[in-house]
Design an enzyme around this catalytic site. Structure first.
Site, PDB file in Angstrom:
ATOM      1  N   CYS A 328      82.344  46.753 -18.076  1.00  0.00           N
ATOM      2  CA  CYS A 328      81.609  45.400 -18.362  1.00  0.00           C
ATOM      3  C   CYS A 328      80.625  45.491 -19.703  1.00  0.00           C
ATOM      4  O   CYS A 328      80.373  44.557 -20.197  1.00  0.00           O
ATOM      5  CB  CYS A 328      80.493  45.158 -16.962  1.00  0.00           C
ATOM      6  SG  CYS A 328      79.519  46.698 -16.727  1.00  0.00           S
ATOM      7  N   HIS A 751      75.393  47.847 -14.337  1.00  0.00           N
ATOM      8  CA  HIS A 751      76.207  46.562 -14.852  1.00  0.00           C
ATOM      9  C   HIS A 751      75.692  45.944 -15.789  1.00  0.00           C
ATOM     10  O   HIS A 751      74.399  45.995 -16.211  1.00  0.00           O
ATOM     11  CB  HIS A 751      76.439  45.843 -13.512  1.00  0.00           C
ATOM     12  CG  HIS A 751      77.445  44.555 -13.854  1.00  0.00           C
ATOM     13  ND1 HIS A 751      78.681  44.790 -14.151  1.00  0.00           N
ATOM     14  CD2 HIS A 751      77.039  43.368 -13.500  1.00  0.00           C
ATOM     15  CE1 HIS A 751      79.303  43.762 -14.085  1.00  0.00           C
ATOM     16  NE2 HIS A 751      78.415  42.807 -14.115  1.00  0.00           N
TER      17      HIS A 751
END
Length: 790
Positions: A328, A751
């Site tokens: 990510c 994330h």
């Protein structure tokens, strides 16, 4: 029959090569885009080199190269019809595991010759070599799949704990044996039966501190174990209720290391006081789990806009990127970079030229080609369609591999710090940008002035520094952080304050004038020499613990969307300023000085300190910039501080010798012997050498096959590379157009998502999910992207 003759003629004209036993056959994806055999028309595998193309790019490739003979390979998913005999319904199929009903991929192969793609030759058995080639294509494992299988990456996205220095803890033999349940805090007048910890030195049980677990909700706790540590110095404790046979989940904390740790002898230490992990079950959340519940889940919900009904958005520039294993951070960076005009010009407008000019046998490992392939796909709209959701999104797996190369961190499937990746990627782009080709990072690269003034003489020294990210050091603003009401440990900071702090004059205490000998100190001021077309800010909201581990500050950033930095433009040396002379005894060019020491010394030199003192400080601090600065401040009175610095002769680096035992220790960690030896010549011990490897892998010379030694082929120095770079300069006014937000307690875990301002609307890019944002988390971002407003 006529077409068979045409096929044979094409083979005789040099359009066919019989596949060798080790032939790499690409059949999963077009070499120039992300279409696969399941798209309309499938793929066209060239029978000269066995690379695959979609219909559009097969035509372009054939016209460019003259290689006109293809096998059209298409695959579609069909429902499996139940058969009594259990035999497959087609001989050329690949069975897949799927939910009921079961499916098969039905594959079809036929021969076509450019430009007559609608005319197919299916009677392949009549041309033996073609039939064998198709059979090889059908039966082989694709080159793409082989690359994936050979990858040594391992996905791991959790926080990394350190092994405690108390692994061999001295435990008191006091005869204390604890029950397996029914514990209470042993502090006087407490008696709490929750949030309890056991001290591994003497078996004492005390309660922990109270913690927030939700908005307005706290755990019970009076902090008696922390008080106990302060009184006794016994450092290592374990949370009761987290003990079980799964030792990895047991909550172990070290007070003097100020962090959660791993105790490799945990079972032994617990059994010493009668706590057998095999007989206990987990009944309480660990501290980390509670922190995740309170902070990360709240932050996650904010940054991903969890709970909101978001409207998906489609079209060019709205292509989602599939997460390929904690990727990510890469996905977020790519979504931000395609908003930079120079990146679109280089990698999208010029994509076809880049792809066609790249030899087909190297295209899958060529950085520029893979970058162009990704950016072109993201901006094409071909993979972002509301009417064809089955082919939305792309997976930039090959680009990730090629960009990372052999980097020890970015080549893995572990999470990474997005700021570090931006710096790494920009250097990779610049290295792969020839003089005749635009370097897109020029649009973001800028220069600063460092003005260093000797207080005793008012003489000054100006130095220039190159940067790609303006880093705002929030941990240094603790005094001006504003507490956020009704929260614990969460603060806000104004962007104006953070920027002003970055450019404020810093006093260098203890600096000794090289002219008068007076120790009146110095000042150092940073200003902008150039203002790029696009400007990146990093909100440095991570602070280091005593053990050098990054921990995240709960900071909200009061962002200014329309930014004017005119006050921070510098102009270099003024006519009425006198230059501070260089050191009278310059540091000798000693090649044995480790690269890590040279790098840190360079940072100190730019602050205006003498070269010899800087090298001495960097050496004695093992190449750690912060430690080196503190060392320098503490040793300014040393009589030899400015004497010429020479590496001590007893170090491995100076002798050119390396301890085989140290080499073996590093090799056990997965590095090669050559890498280990080279690193040990840059750093004095295994710990420092491994740390050097993680940050300098690309600078290690190649090992020659004949001698097993480093190649003497020179590589461009950092100075030479910098001299080749150009810098944009213009208006000092900017507008916010993008953000990369981080959820988690450390930059190399958790994330990342991106929010970009496109067509006047904020859009959330959460890997493959792309949607209009309802509430962009402007206060929580880690990286901000601004565009110049002319």
């Amino acid at each position: 029959m006529d077409f068979e003759l045409t096929v044979r003629n094409a083979m005789e004209a040099g359009n066919f090569e019989k596949p060798t036993p080790d032939q790499k056959i690409f059949k999963d994806q077009c070499a120039y885009c992300f279409k696969d055999p399941h798209y309309k028309d499938g793929l066209f595998i060239n029978l000269k080199n066995y690379h695959a193309f979609c219909r559009e790019h097969a035509e372009i490739y054939a016209n460019h190269t003259g290689n006109t003979l293809f096998v059209q390979y298409s695959s579609k998913k069909v429902v499996v019809e139940e058969r009594v005999d259990g035999e497959p319904t087609s001989k050329m199929t690949k069975l897949t595991i799927d939910a009921d009903p079961k499916y098969e991929f039905e594959d079809k192969y036929s021969v076509v010759i450019h430009p007559n793609y609608n005319q197919q030759f299916n009677n392949v058995q009549s041309v033996e070599d073609i039939a064998e080639a198709i059979q090889t294509i059908a039966n082989c494992t694709s080159a793409e799949r082989l690359a994936l299988l050979s990858s040594t990456s391992n996905a791991w996205d959790a926080d990394i704990k350190l092994i405690t220095k108390h692994a061999n803890l001295d435990q008191q033999d006091n005869g204390k044996r604890l029950a397996l349940s029914g514990w209470r805090c042993e502090a006087e007048d407490c008696g709490l039966d929750e949030n309890l910890w056991v001290n591994l030195t003497d078996g004492a049980i005390r309660c922990g501190r109270s913690q927030f677990v939700a908005e307005g909700q706290k755990t019970n706790g009076n902090g008696h174990m922390q008080e106990y540590f302060a009184a006794t110095g016994y450092p290592l404790v374990v949370k009761l209720g987290t003990i079980s046979s799964n030792l990895e989940s047991v909550d172990v904390y070290s007070y003097d290391e100020d962090d959660a740790v791993i105790d490799p002898n945990l079972e032994k230490h617990l059994i010493h006081f009668g706590l057998d992990p095999a007989k206990l079950e987990k009944t309480a959340k660990s501290t980390l789990e509670m922190e995740l519940d309170m902070n990360e889940k709240w932050e996650w919900a904010k940054c991903t806009e969890d709970g909101a009904v978001l409207e998906p958005v489609y079209g060019p520039g709205y292509t989602g990127l599939i997460n390929t294993g904690s990727s990510c951070y890469l996905n977020s960076v790519l979504q931000a970079l395609i908003e930079v005009k120079s990146f679109r010009t280089r990698y999208s407008d010029g994509a076809l030229e880049t792809l066609l000019n790249c030899p087909i046998d190297t295209i899958h490992n060529d950085f520029n080609a893979q970058f162009a392939k990704v950016v072109l796909a993201m901006l094409s709209g071909d993979y972002s369609s509301e009417t064809d959701p089955t082919h939305n999104n792309i997976k930039p797996l090959q680009f990730k591999r090629v960009a990372a190369g052999n980097h020890p961190e970015f080549s893995t499937a572990k999470q990474q710090d997005v700021e570090e990746y931006i710096r790494f990627l920009f250097e990779k782009i610049s290295t792969n940008s020839k003089n005749e080709v635009i370097d897109p990072t020029d649009s973001l690269r800028f220069q600063t002035w460092n003005r260093f003034e000797d207080v005793a003489t008012q003489k000054v020294r100006y130095t220039e520094q190159e940067e790609v990210i303006l880093r705002l050091p929030i941990p240094e603003l603790q005094a001006v952080l504003q507490p956020i009401p009704d929260t614990e440990g969460r603060f806000s900071v104004d962007m104006n304050v953070a920027i002003r702090s970055f450019f404020d004059t810093q006093f260098v205490d203890g600096y000794k004038s090289p002219i008068t000998g007076e120790q009146k100190g110095a000042t150092n001021t940073v200003s902008m020499k150039t203002f790029p077309d696009y400007l990146l800010f990093q909100v440095s909201k991570f602070a280091y613990t005593n053990q050098g581990v990054q921990k995240k500050l709960d900071v909200e950033f009061e962002v200014i969307e329309d930014l004017d930095l005119s006050a921070y433009r510098g102009h270099g040396k003024k006519e009425n300023e006198e230059s501070l002379p260089e050191e009278t005894q310059p540091v000798p060019a000693v090649p044995e000085i480790p690269a890590s020491v040279r790098a840190v010394a360079g940072e100190l030199i730019m602050m205006g300190f003498g070269e010899n003192s800087c090298y001495r400080a960097a050496y004695y601090s093992n190449g750690n910039a912060e430690v080196a600065t503190n060392w320098l401040m503490e040793h300014t009175e040393d009589s030899d501080i400015n004497d010429p610095f020479v590496m001590p002769s007893g170090t491995p680096s100076a002798r050119g010798e390396v301890d085989p035992a140290l080499v073996a220790s590093i090799v056990e960690m997965g590095f090669t012997a050559h890498q280990a030896k080279y690193a040990l010549k840059q750093a004095p011990n295994v710990t420092e050498a491994v740390d050097w490897l993680f940050t300098n892998m690309d600078s290690i010379p190649l090992e020659t096959a004949a001698t097993g030694t480093s190649s003497d082929a020179p590589e461009p120095s950092a100075t030479e590379a910098a001299n080749q770079k150009t810098f944009k300069d213009g208006s000092e006014k900017y507008k916010l157009i993008g953000m990369i937000s981080h959820m988690g307690s450390r930059p190399d875990s958790g994330h990342y998502v991106a929010h970009m301002l496109k067509d006047g609307k904020w859009v959330l890019f959460n890997d493959e999910k792309v949607a209009l944002s309802q509430d962009p988390p402007k206060k929580l971002a880690y990286i901000y992207l601004y565009k110049r407003v002319d």
